[in-house]
Design a protein around this motif. Sequence first.
Motif, PDB file in Angstrom:
ATOM      1  N   ASP A   1       0.713  -1.322   0.029  1.00 52.25           N
ATOM      2  CA  ASP A   1       0.245   0.034  -0.062  1.00 52.25           C
ATOM      3  C   ASP A   1       1.056   1.392  -0.069  1.00 52.25           C
ATOM      4  O   ASP A   1       1.201   1.884   1.062  1.00 52.25           O
ATOM      5  N   ARG A   2       1.455   1.488  -1.116  1.00 50.77           N
ATOM      6  CA  ARG A   2       2.456   2.634  -1.391  1.00 50.77           C
ATOM      7  C   ARG A   2       2.285   3.448  -2.509  1.00 50.77           C
ATOM      8  O   ARG A   2       1.429   3.104  -3.424  1.00 50.77           O
ATOM      9  N   SER A   3       2.724   4.671  -2.632  1.00 48.61           N
ATOM     10  CA  SER A   3       2.671   5.333  -3.659  1.00 48.61           C
ATOM     11  C   SER A   3       3.003   5.143  -5.124  1.00 48.61           C
ATOM     12  O   SER A   3       2.670   5.522  -6.145  1.00 48.61           O
ATOM     13  N   ASP A   4       4.201   4.253  -4.975  1.00 51.50           N
ATOM     14  CA  ASP A   4       4.687   3.625  -5.842  1.00 51.50           C
ATOM     15  C   ASP A   4       4.358   2.120  -6.514  1.00 51.50           C
ATOM     16  O   ASP A   4       4.960   1.421  -7.180  1.00 51.50           O
ATOM     17  N   ARG A   5       3.362   1.639  -5.810  1.00 52.82           N
ATOM     18  CA  ARG A   5       2.783   0.295  -6.077  1.00 52.82           C
ATOM     19  C   ARG A   5       2.695   0.235  -7.559  1.00 52.82           C
ATOM     20  O   ARG A   5       2.170   1.204  -8.384  1.00 52.82           O
TER      21      ARG A   5
ATOM     22  N   LYS B   1       8.167   8.467 -15.474  1.00 54.53           N
ATOM     23  CA  LYS B   1       7.704   9.520 -14.653  1.00 54.53           C
ATOM     24  C   LYS B   1       7.708  10.773 -15.296  1.00 54.53           C
ATOM     25  O   LYS B   1       8.583  11.073 -16.221  1.00 54.53           O
TER      26      LYS B   1
END
Length: 87
Positions: free
Chosen positions: A24-28, A45
Amino acid sequence: QGIKVNHEHVYELLRRKGMLIAGDRSDRNHATSQAVRAGWAWTKKDVVNEHATAVTYLYPKGQDLAWKWISDHVKQFGDLRPQAGVA
């Protein structure tokens, strides 16, 4: 092979195999450092209309490996649904 392909099942398989970042991360679903080093994938990106974006792409080598993993999983379990305890 007559199976239904669900994007989330593919992502989950690639996360379990270490090609994509899990949790559960922003970079999933970004490419892992292992995947980048191995030449399997990269994450582009960018900033579009002042919003950060990130899209993960698979190199041909990564696509071949992903298809192998998918095929092996389908052969073993009959579909792409995640199986408990299977990496």
